[in-house]
Design a protein around this motif. Structure first.
Motif, short mmCIF file in Angstrom:
data_model
loop_
_atom_site.label_atom_id
_atom_site.label_comp_id
_atom_site.label_asym_id
_atom_site.label_seq_id
_atom_site.Cartn_x
_atom_site.Cartn_y
_atom_site.Cartn_z
N ALA A 88 0.85 -1.21 0.00
CA ALA A 88 0.00 0.00 0.00
C ALA A 88 0.88 1.24 0.00
O ALA A 88 0.58 2.23 -0.69
N ALA A 89 1.98 1.21 0.77
CA ALA A 89 2.88 2.37 0.81
C ALA A 89 3.46 2.64 -0.57
O ALA A 89 3.54 3.80 -1.01
N ALA A 90 3.85 1.56 -1.27
CA ALA A 90 4.42 1.74 -2.62
C ALA A 90 3.34 2.29 -3.56
O ALA A 90 3.61 3.21 -4.35
N ALA A 91 2.11 1.76 -3.46
CA ALA A 91 1.03 2.21 -4.36
C ALA A 91 0.73 3.69 -4.15
O ALA A 91 0.45 4.42 -5.10
N ALA A 92 0.77 4.13 -2.88
CA ALA A 92 0.39 5.52 -2.57
C ALA A 92 1.58 6.47 -2.59
O ALA A 92 1.41 7.68 -2.40
N ARG A 93 2.78 5.94 -2.79
CA ARG A 93 4.02 6.72 -2.71
C ARG A 93 4.09 7.49 -1.39
O ARG A 93 4.29 8.69 -1.33
N LEU A 94 3.88 6.73 -0.31
CA LEU A 94 3.99 7.27 1.06
C LEU A 94 4.91 6.33 1.84
O LEU A 94 5.11 5.18 1.44
N THR A 95 5.40 6.81 2.98
CA THR A 95 6.14 5.89 3.84
C THR A 95 5.14 4.92 4.46
O THR A 95 3.93 5.18 4.46
N GLU A 96 5.66 3.81 5.00
CA GLU A 96 4.74 2.83 5.59
C GLU A 96 4.00 3.44 6.78
O GLU A 96 2.82 3.17 7.00
#
Ligand code: SAM
Length: 366
Positions: A88-96
């Protein structure tokens, strides 16, 4: 600018006012609040009110969580497959950490749900995905919320803000991209067309002219349901130039505030158009429709109206949206009926729609 002029009621003239003032004093009293929380029925009512007050206070945060959920791509990503926190972090380009904050907030609003070590859509996330155009509307709200960051400044301002600049027919606004705006309208059109199609038998007419019909999305939806209808679109020339013609839809360019509408149509529709205009312009549109309709013709008005039945808070949305747009206002069916009669229509009939929050319908008879 609004041009309505409503007389203010004389102070304390209404017999119900004293009763409402007494109720408000009672609710605001700390002794009453303490008592209500000790007694069981009172406690339930107090909890329901507290919850509602919390929603009023936190509503902007809910909207921003929803916007982040959509704009980050998490809505689409979770619809495609359940994801781990890392995915999900990779999909949203956010940190975990950041995605966990967002997903937990989204889960508390029913948008997402955690099952074991995976995240998937919650019931509201699934419903959001299934509502055509809602994602586009949520993205579009960035402009509205920019204006509403300081609501009093928005109400006091005489010129337009971020939202008004998008609507190039709103007073004081900049020329805007007619195609972008028409795309947004087309994306949100299916839920509006569904209301009109459930409420009105279009197949009993021969020729339908949709006035201010954007790129023709409403006409295409009606055409599918009533294939025998001849379809015509009346729009501003710049919108017609910026959008693609649909086969079987005659296009007429013009300005409905000044130009006559084409004759020969026995049904006119105004879908999400009237409320965009101040009273003078709205009356001019209704008069243009009446003048172009032959005897026996009808005008169908489809839009969210000020009396929203079981969802009166919709008025807060449409009222503030149109105020930010700097043009028009939501009107209730009684006000629209009076305007229709002033425009020369003989009779007006309401038609029930499944979701008045999305749109109500009024039919005006010549
Ligand atoms: C809120 S949009 C609704 C579009 C469409 N009816 C729908 O529901 O998707 C209002 C439409 O009215 C058109 N419009 C606004 N002012 C107009 C004018 N003066 N003459 C003709 N069309 C106009 C706009 O270009 C726009 O497409």
């Amino acid at each position: 600018m609004l041009d309505r002029q409503r007389p203010l009621p004389a102070a304390r003239s209404h017999p119900g006012l004293a009763l409402v003032e007494w109720r408000n004093r009672l609710i605001a009293s700390p002794r009453f609040q303490a008592l209500a929380q000790r007694l069981l029925p009172g406690r339930w009512i107090a909890r329901a009110h507290a919850r509602r007050l919390f929603d009023l206070t936190a509503g902007f945060v809910y909207s921003q969580v929803t916007a982040a959920f959509v704009e980050s791509g998490l809505l689409d990503a979770l619809a495609a497959a359940p994801l781990t926190g890392e995915e999900a972090a990779a999909a949203a380009r956010l940190t975990e950490d950041a995605v966990t904050t967002l997903l937990l907030a989204a889960a508390s609003l029913g948008l997402a749900q955690r099952i074991g070590d995976r995240w998937t859509l919650g019931v509201r996330g699934a419903a959001l995905l299934a509502t055509p155009g809602l994602g586009a509307m949520i993205r579009h709200h960035r402009l509205l919320y920019a204006d509403l960051a300081d609501p009093l400044a928005m109400l006091r301002r005489s010129g337009g803000g971020a939202l008004a600049r998008l609507w190039d027919y709103a007073p004081g606004s900049q020329p805007a991209d007619a195609a972008t705006y028409s795309e947004l309208m087309a994306a949100t059109q299916p839920m509006v067309a569904a209301q009109a199609l459930a409420a009105y038998p279009f197949a009993c007419h021969q020729r339908l002219l949709d006035i201010g019909g954007g790129s023709g999305a409403f006409l295409r939806a009606v055409g599918e349901r009533a294939p025998g209808l001849e379809l015509g679109l009346f729009e501003r020339p710049e919108v017609l130039a910026a959008t693609t013609a649909s086969p079987g839809i005659a296009r007429h360019g013009g300005d409905f505030r000044h130009d006559p509408l084409p004759g020969g149509y026995d049904l006119h529709t105004l879908v999400r158009v009237l409320h965009d205009h101040d009273d003078g312009a709205a009356l001019a549109i209704l008069k243009a429709s009446r003048a172009a309709l032959a005897p026996g013709g009808r005008l169908l008005i489809v839009e969210p109206m000020a009396a929203l039945g079981s969802a009166p808070e919709g008025h807060a949305y449409f009222g503030m949206y149109l105020a930010a747009m700097r043009s028009g206002r939501p009107r209730d069916p009684g006000e629209i009926s009076a305007m229709l009669q002033a425009a020369g229509f003989a009779r007006v009939q309401p038609r029930t729609t499944p979701l008045p929050l999305v749109a109500s319908c009024l039919v005006a008879f010549t």
